[in-house]
Write an enzyme that holds these catalytic residues in place. Structure first.
Site, PDB file in Angstrom:
ATOM      1  N   LYS A  65       0.837  -1.207   0.000  1.00 29.52           N
ATOM      2  CA  LYS A  65       0.000   0.000   0.000  1.00 29.52           C
ATOM      3  C   LYS A  65       0.866   1.248   0.000  1.00 29.52           C
ATOM      4  O   LYS A  65       0.625   2.194  -0.769  1.00 29.52           O
ATOM      5  CB  LYS A  65      -0.924  -0.002   1.215  1.00 29.52           C
ATOM      6  CG  LYS A  65      -2.079  -0.980   1.136  1.00 29.52           C
ATOM      7  CD  LYS A  65      -2.949  -0.880   2.379  1.00 29.52           C
ATOM      8  CE  LYS A  65      -4.150  -1.807   2.296  1.00 29.52           C
ATOM      9  NZ  LYS A  65      -5.006  -1.715   3.512  1.00 29.52           N
ATOM     10  N   ALA A  81      -0.838   0.853   5.921  1.00 25.05           N
ATOM     11  CA  ALA A  81      -1.174   0.044   7.096  1.00 25.05           C
ATOM     12  C   ALA A  81      -2.169  -1.030   6.701  1.00 25.05           C
ATOM     13  O   ALA A  81      -2.988  -0.839   5.794  1.00 25.05           O
ATOM     14  CB  ALA A  81      -1.756   0.927   8.209  1.00 25.05           C
ATOM     15  N   ASP A  82      -2.072  -2.156   7.383  1.00 26.96           N
ATOM     16  CA  ASP A  82      -3.022  -3.233   7.138  1.00 26.96           C
ATOM     17  C   ASP A  82      -3.140  -4.085   8.383  1.00 26.96           C
ATOM     18  O   ASP A  82      -2.282  -4.029   9.272  1.00 26.96           O
ATOM     19  CB  ASP A  82      -2.617  -4.087   5.942  1.00 26.96           C
ATOM     20  CG  ASP A  82      -3.827  -4.717   5.268  1.00 26.96           C
ATOM     21  OD1 ASP A  82      -4.316  -5.730   5.801  1.00 26.96           O
ATOM     22  OD2 ASP A  82      -4.295  -4.203   4.241  1.00 26.96           O
ATOM     23  N   GLN A  83      -4.205  -4.862   8.427  1.00 29.63           N
ATOM     24  CA  GLN A  83      -4.470  -5.728   9.570  1.00 29.63           C
ATOM     25  C   GLN A  83      -4.967  -7.078   9.078  1.00 29.63           C
ATOM     26  O   GLN A  83      -5.803  -7.155   8.179  1.00 29.63           O
ATOM     27  CB  GLN A  83      -5.520  -5.079  10.480  1.00 29.63           C
ATOM     28  CG  GLN A  83      -5.786  -5.823  11.774  1.00 29.63           C
ATOM     29  CD  GLN A  83      -6.829  -5.090  12.616  1.00 29.63           C
ATOM     30  OE1 GLN A  83      -7.982  -4.972  12.215  1.00 29.63           O
ATOM     31  NE2 GLN A  83      -6.428  -4.600  13.768  1.00 29.63           N
ATOM     32  N   ALA A 118       0.029  -3.966  10.968  1.00 35.84           N
ATOM     33  CA  ALA A 118       1.341  -3.575  10.446  1.00 35.84           C
ATOM     34  C   ALA A 118       1.281  -2.196   9.817  1.00 35.84           C
ATOM     35  O   ALA A 118       0.232  -1.758   9.344  1.00 35.84           O
ATOM     36  CB  ALA A 118       1.808  -4.588   9.395  1.00 35.84           C
TER      37      ALA A 118
END
Length: 205
Positions: A65, A81-83, A118
């Site tokens: 991203k 950011a990602d989850q 993250a």
């Protein structure tokens, strides 16, 4: 009045997530948003073929991203950011509709699952900082009636959350125990991010 953010341009968030934007704003950061154009499911399939575990998958997605937007805006500090939600060996995604949300809550009921959150910071098409944090959440046993009541009260907003719950809202009623930082649960490890921004010289405090 002294400024907290020392960059010439605002921090660029590679997402349109209202929750992440609110977290950054709560820390006094000046932020703009720009959606990335990555194919998350394709990246996940590639990661699975490489044998990446859920934390590594979260790191990969956040980096992709950030890089996607950084290549378009090379002069900016870009935050991706990602989850990833994992329950045992199963990785969960956002539910497409109410029935899928109901099935997901049934699967999580009475169990513990992990949220791997993250972030990656990119400048000029290169990741310069990254971090992954994990939280463990234990959902109390839920009856069919309590699941239906929750979905009725929460409304369509649950479809925007990977766990079909908003822990910062009504979703907190679904849990009996939590281990981990609150911002990690919301999808952005805020304290490690602020430390990374200080290392880059972006914050005055």
């Amino acid at each position: 009045m002294p400024a907290l953010w020392t960059g010439s341009d605002k921090l660029l968030l590679a997402s349109t997530s209202a929750t992440r934007l609110a977290l950054l704003a709560s820390a006094g950061l000046s932020v703009e948003t720009q959606a990335s154009d990555i194919d998350e499911r394709a990246i996940e399939e590639a990661a699975r073929s490489e044998g990446l575990d859920p934390p590594a998958l979260a790191a990969r997605l956040s980096a992709e991203k950030a890089l996607s937007v950084s290549r378009r805006q090379p002069e900016r500090v870009v935050l991706g950011a990602d989850q990833v939600l994992a329950c045992g060996s199963i990785v969960f995604h956002k539910a497409p509709d109410r029935e899928a949300a109901r099935r997901q809550l049934l699967a999580l009921s009475g169990t513990s699952h992990t949220l791997h959150s993250a972030f990656a910071l990119a400048i000029a098409g290169t990741v310069v900082e990254s971090f992954v944090a994990t939280a463990t959440l234990t959902m109390r046993p839920l009856t069919d009636e309590s699941i239906d009541l929750y979905l009725n009260l929460a409304g369509p907003a649950v479809l925007q959350s990977v766990g079909v719950y908003h822990f910062e809202g009504l979703g907190v009623h679904l849990f009996e125990a939590v281990e981990g930082d609150h911002s990690t649960i919301l999808g952005l490890p805020l304290l490690p991010l602020l430390s990374a921004l200080r290392r880059l010289g972006c914050l005055s405090l």
